[in-house]
Design a protein around this motif. Structure first.
Motif, PDB file in Angstrom:
ATOM      1  N   GLN A  43      23.141 -28.795 100.950  1.00  0.00           N
ATOM      2  CA  GLN A  43      24.074 -28.017 100.134  1.00  0.00           C
ATOM      3  C   GLN A  43      25.508 -27.985 100.706  1.00  0.00           C
ATOM      4  OE1 GLN A  43      22.251 -24.169  99.411  1.00  0.00           O
ATOM      5  NE2 GLN A  43      20.625 -25.057  98.179  1.00  0.00           N
ATOM      6  N   PRO A  44      26.163 -29.148 100.737  1.00  0.00           N
ATOM      7  CA  PRO A  44      27.546 -29.182 101.256  1.00  0.00           C
ATOM      8  C   PRO A  44      28.554 -28.667 100.244  1.00  0.00           C
ATOM      9  CG  PRO A  44      26.895 -31.355 100.504  1.00  0.00           C
ATOM     10  CD  PRO A  44      25.676 -30.478 100.357  1.00  0.00           C
ATOM     11  N   ASP A  45      29.595 -28.020 100.727  1.00  0.00           N
ATOM     12  CA  ASP A  45      30.724 -27.640  99.873  1.00  0.00           C
ATOM     13  C   ASP A  45      31.622 -28.840  99.622  1.00  0.00           C
ATOM     14  OD1 ASP A  45      30.133 -24.852  99.646  1.00  0.00           O
ATOM     15  OD2 ASP A  45      30.838 -24.588 101.695  1.00  0.00           O
ATOM     16  N   ILE A  46      31.839 -29.632 100.668  1.00  0.00           N
ATOM     17  CA  ILE A  46      32.744 -30.776 100.588  1.00  0.00           C
ATOM     18  C   ILE A  46      31.995 -32.024 101.041  1.00  0.00           C
ATOM     19  CG2 ILE A  46      34.918 -31.773 101.398  1.00  0.00           C
ATOM     20  CD1 ILE A  46      35.913 -28.923 101.875  1.00  0.00           C
ATOM     21  N   LEU A  47      32.167 -33.101 100.287  1.00  0.00           N
ATOM     22  CA  LEU A  47      31.526 -34.378 100.601  1.00  0.00           C
ATOM     23  C   LEU A  47      32.604 -35.429 100.791  1.00  0.00           C
ATOM     24  CD1 LEU A  47      29.077 -36.320 100.756  1.00  0.00           C
ATOM     25  CD2 LEU A  47      29.056 -36.351  98.247  1.00  0.00           C
ATOM     26  N   MET A  48      32.471 -36.213 101.879  1.00  0.00           N
ATOM     27  CA  MET A  48      33.451 -37.260 102.137  1.00  0.00           C
ATOM     28  C   MET A  48      32.746 -38.528 102.611  1.00  0.00           C
ATOM     29  SD  MET A  48      36.535 -37.620 104.938  1.00  0.00           S
ATOM     30  CE  MET A  48      35.398 -38.312 106.147  1.00  0.00           C
ATOM     31  N   PRO A  49      32.618 -39.546 101.743  1.00  0.00           N
ATOM     32  CA  PRO A  49      32.173 -40.858 102.226  1.00  0.00           C
ATOM     33  C   PRO A  49      33.190 -41.415 103.219  1.00  0.00           C
ATOM     34  CG  PRO A  49      31.993 -40.701  99.829  1.00  0.00           C
ATOM     35  CD  PRO A  49      32.798 -39.511 100.288  1.00  0.00           C
ATOM     36  N   SER A  50      32.733 -42.270 104.117  1.00  0.00           N
ATOM     37  CA  SER A  50      33.628 -42.777 105.167  1.00  0.00           C
ATOM     38  C   SER A  50      34.549 -43.894 104.705  1.00  0.00           C
ATOM     39  CB  SER A  50      32.805 -43.283 106.359  1.00  0.00           C
ATOM     40  OG  SER A  50      32.312 -42.218 107.123  1.00  0.00           O
ATOM     41  N   PHE A  51      34.203 -44.565 103.585  1.00  0.00           N
ATOM     42  CA  PHE A  51      34.955 -45.755 103.208  1.00  0.00           C
ATOM     43  C   PHE A  51      35.295 -45.765 101.723  1.00  0.00           C
ATOM     44  CE2 PHE A  51      32.207 -46.822 106.779  1.00  0.00           C
ATOM     45  CZ  PHE A  51      33.119 -47.328 107.696  1.00  0.00           C
ATOM     46  N   GLN A  52      36.378 -46.468 101.404  1.00  0.00           N
ATOM     47  CA  GLN A  52      36.752 -46.698 100.016  1.00  0.00           C
ATOM     48  C   GLN A  52      35.790 -47.721  99.386  1.00  0.00           C
ATOM     49  OE1 GLN A  52      39.291 -45.712  97.900  1.00  0.00           O
ATOM     50  NE2 GLN A  52      40.155 -44.193  99.303  1.00  0.00           N
ATOM     51  N   ASN A  53      35.640 -47.642  98.081  1.00  0.00           N
ATOM     52  CA  ASN A  53      34.856 -48.641  97.357  1.00  0.00           C
ATOM     53  C   ASN A  53      35.796 -49.750  96.894  1.00  0.00           C
ATOM     54  OD1 ASN A  53      33.062 -50.093  95.761  1.00  0.00           O
ATOM     55  ND2 ASN A  53      33.347 -48.737  94.000  1.00  0.00           N
ATOM     56  N   ASP A  54      36.083 -50.692  97.807  1.00  0.00           N
ATOM     57  CA  ASP A  54      36.886 -51.852  97.407  1.00  0.00           C
ATOM     58  C   ASP A  54      36.291 -53.102  98.030  1.00  0.00           C
ATOM     59  OD1 ASP A  54      38.177 -52.426 100.015  1.00  0.00           O
ATOM     60  OD2 ASP A  54      39.199 -50.530  99.678  1.00  0.00           O
ATOM     61  N   ASP A  55      36.684 -54.259  97.493  1.00  0.00           N
ATOM     62  CA  ASP A  55      36.004 -55.502  97.873  1.00  0.00           C
ATOM     63  C   ASP A  55      36.332 -55.991  99.272  1.00  0.00           C
ATOM     64  OD1 ASP A  55      38.558 -56.382  97.433  1.00  0.00           O
ATOM     65  OD2 ASP A  55      38.087 -57.516  95.611  1.00  0.00           O
ATOM     66  N   THR A  56      37.147 -55.251 100.022  1.00  0.00           N
ATOM     67  CA  THR A  56      37.368 -55.606 101.430  1.00  0.00           C
ATOM     68  C   THR A  56      36.295 -54.997 102.321  1.00  0.00           C
ATOM     69  OG1 THR A  56      38.767 -53.658 101.866  1.00  0.00           O
ATOM     70  CG2 THR A  56      39.856 -55.644 101.026  1.00  0.00           C
ATOM     71  N   GLN A  57      35.463 -54.116 101.749  1.00  0.00           N
ATOM     72  CA  GLN A  57      34.484 -53.372 102.534  1.00  0.00           C
ATOM     73  C   GLN A  57      33.092 -54.021 102.489  1.00  0.00           C
ATOM     74  OE1 GLN A  57      34.578 -50.837 104.600  1.00  0.00           O
ATOM     75  NE2 GLN A  57      36.765 -50.459 104.377  1.00  0.00           N
ATOM     76  N   HIS A  58      32.327 -53.785 103.525  1.00  0.00           N
ATOM     77  CA  HIS A  58      30.915 -54.147 103.617  1.00  0.00           C
ATOM     78  C   HIS A  58      30.173 -53.564 102.404  1.00  0.00           C
ATOM     79  CE1 HIS A  58      26.903 -54.552 105.195  1.00  0.00           C
ATOM     80  NE2 HIS A  58      27.280 -54.763 106.445  1.00  0.00           N
ATOM     81  N   GLY A  59      29.252 -54.331 101.832  1.00  0.00           N
ATOM     82  CA  GLY A  59      28.490 -53.864 100.680  1.00  0.00           C
ATOM     83  C   GLY A  59      27.721 -52.590 100.937  1.00  0.00           C
ATOM     84  N   HIS A  60      27.253 -52.403 102.180  1.00  0.00           N
ATOM     85  CA  HIS A  60      26.538 -51.167 102.527  1.00  0.00           C
ATOM     86  C   HIS A  60      27.489 -49.967 102.435  1.00  0.00           C
ATOM     87  CE1 HIS A  60      23.434 -53.532 105.194  1.00  0.00           C
ATOM     88  NE2 HIS A  60      23.434 -53.902 103.924  1.00  0.00           N
TER      89      HIS A  60
END
Length: 589
Positions: free
Chosen positions: A159-176
């Motif tokens: 039950q988090p108040d704030i969620l932050m993925p570590s990476f942007q969803n762009d094609d320079t990033q690892h698929g994982h």
């Protein structure tokens, strides 16, 4: 306080000499363990950072949130990093996943962050299969339904108040990396939708609406908010980025961690989704109640009495923080606050409030009860040592667990007890009873533990098989807390088997006549034992000898048996499995 997040001159922030939002403790009187316990009482915010691999966590920012502000902070990582490199040994694949999982858990302790994984077992479908170019490939291999169900389950549990993925969803990033960002953004809405994985609700979970979702960006002009995190903290005698690097040093298999100077550092965040009214404010916590005083303002006018009670509760919590570094005062104020939290929980359960706000408040109160019991325990001076006569157990074995408790505090603790937590079906026996412990007094409790014949074997990602629950009373307030035993207690097979090498490559154009294989056997039973070992080979393969018998004289003794494999000359391209057996326990090569 959240006011500390306002943009100030970086130089001034780095030169700050007081704990963030806390008391001005004399550095000579610093008690880091006690400060780590009391600081979280300042805020009710929960924060979740999601990523794909161990070491994906944003260590500098998480250190700032957890250690600097007291925010309950966790990192949820998809896999175990099985596809990475190993700079400290030869272990790869599942063995490396076990190492990296433990490294992450230990690293997170430095920053005060709790580490979790979506992957549950070795060779779990959510596996680090190496570099992936696309999220589509990742989800095809992980299983989209499985991965997403586990993510939604975790969000509804944590039950988090704030969620932050570590990476942007762009094609320079690892698929994982992209996959975890995509799923996290989708989960922002779906975790609050009762039609999404409704079976979870039947299992006792509730829907949960994350309040805000941010993504890190590279510059202030892309950001909704920019936060100075390069502050010096006199409790830890370093800045938060430096503290983050201390945690990254523990990712030893990845060669992480570096020495960095104390210097300004900003993190830039872009608000992607929000379920709250920020009132056009850019602050990280805008729209999210920061403490119980702000929660009181969200209550309806009809709950005016409850409003006053929550404001009074926050004053109680602040009093605990202000009592630092004096352990005795921290202890006494924590007892009052703990009693108040339990009283407030009962009141909220009876109050006529909307289901959403009632769920939020009960969740925040439960976290404060947990945190206050930790404060009580740390400040009490109660020293606990719990040891098992044997850390490695086998099915049908008996062992003893001895728990010694000494009161190093300045107050008498009543009804001090230590109970063992064991798996279902196990039996424990003791003649010990709870005791009153005056200052400088000790007590010892001894348990006989009987391991059943059908006990489950320990898995590398499991918690210790045996833990202990410590409890005591001071006045009418009871504190209970779980403690680990000295070392991990695990049930293992009578004989452990290891095949060397782990992988063999056969050249079909030049097939070797003989391939040597070594089986290492380790005795986990008490005293003398013997084991018959054999290899199970693919059809048309030969092996010599057919089997061998090994005798042991003592526990933990190791012996080796040499085998020779003979692959067929007409071997075809493909994968083959060679297995080793002892007492019908098979392990793959």
């Amino acid at each position: 306080m959240k006011k500390a997040l306002l943009s100030l001159l970086s130089l001034l922030l780095v030169l700050a000499s007081l704990p963030l939002g806390g008391s001005a403790a004399n550095p000579d009187e610093t008690n880091v363990e006690l400060w780590n316990a009391v600081k979280p009482l300042e805020t009710t915010v929960t924060f979740l950072n999601s990523g794909a691999h161990p070491d994906d966590e944003r260590s500098d920012f998480l250190a700032y949130l957890s250690r600097g502000l007291g925010v309950k902070t966790s990192s949820l990582i998809a896999n175990r990093g099985e596809g990475g490199q190993n700079e400290i040994g030869d272990e790869l694949d599942n063995a490396l996943g076990i190492i990296r999982s433990r490294e992450m858990i230990e690293a997170a302790k430095i920053t005060g962050v709790k580490a979790y994984h979506l992957s549950e077992t070795t060779s779990d479908p959510i596996y680090d299969f190496g570099f992936s170019k696309t999220p589509e490939e990742t989800l095809q291999k992980w299983g989209e339904e499985l991965t997403y169900e586990r993510l939604i389950r975790f969000i509804r549990t944590y039950q988090p108040d704030i969620l932050m993925p570590s990476f942007q969803n762009d094609d320079t990033q690892h698929g994982h990396h992209r996959t975890m960002t995509i799923l996290s953004e989708r989960a922002f809405t779906d975790a609050a939708d009762p039609t999404v994985f409704p079976q979870q609700l039947k299992q006792g979970l509730s829907v949960w609406q994350v309040k805000k979702l941010y993504l890190p960006v590279s510059s202030a002009d892309q950001a909704t908010t920019s936060i100075e995190i390069g502050k010096y903290d006199p409790i830890y005698k370093m800045t938060y980025p430096q503290l983050g690097e201390q945690s990254r040093y523990l990712h030893k298999s990845q060669g992480m961690g570096s020495d960095i100077p104390a210097a300004p550092r900003q993190i830039h965040l872009d608000l992607k989704q929000s379920a709250v009214d920020t009132k056009s404010e850019s602050d990280l916590f805008a729209g999210v109640p920061y403490n119980f005083t702000e929660w009181a303002e969200k209550l309806p006018r009809s709950a005016s009495k409850l409003k006053g009670e929550f404001k009074y509760l926050q004053r109680n919590l602040n009093a605990v923080i202000e009592a630092y570094p004096h352990a005795k005062r921290v202890f006494s104020t924590s007892q009052k606050a703990l009693s108040k939290v339990r009283s407030m929980t009962a009141q909220v359960k009876k109050a006529k409030l909307s289901p959403a706000i009632k769920n939020d408040l009960l969740h925040k109160l439960s976290l404060k009860e947990e945190q206050l019991q930790n404060v009580s325990y740390v400040s009490s001076g109660l020293e606990v040592q719990a040891k098992a006569a044997s850390k490695i157990l086998t099915k049908g074995q008996n062992t003893y667990v001895t728990i010694t408790m000494k009161n190093n505090g300045k107050q008498t603790l009543k009804k001090v007890a230590a109970a063992l937590n064991v798996p279902k079906g196990w039996k424990t026996k003791t003649k010990s009873k709870d005791v009153n412990l005056a200052p400088n007094k000790s007590a010892t409790m001894t348990y006989l533990v009987e391991v059943p014949e059908d006990a489950a074997y320990y898995h590398a990602y499991d918690e210790s098989t045996i833990t202990t629950s410590i409890s005591y009373k001071y006045g009418s307030t009871k504190t209970s807390i779980k403690e680990e035993l000295d070392g991990t207690i695990a049930v293992l097979p009578d004989v452990g088997l290891t095949l060397t090498p782990e992988d063999i490559v056969v050249n079909t154009a030049d097939v070797r006549e003989e391939i040597p294989v070594t089986v290492t056997l380790k005795n986990y039973t008490e005293g003398k034992a013997s084991a018959k070992v054999a290899l199970k080979v693919p059809e048309n393969w030969g092996v010599h000898p057919q089997n061998a018998t090994v005798s042991f004289n003592e526990k933990s003794e190791e012996k080796q048996v040499k085998f020779t494999l003979r692959p067929p000359k007409a071997i075809q391209k493909g994968e083959y499995q060679v297995k080793v057996a002892s007492h019908c326990q098979w392990e793959n090569l």
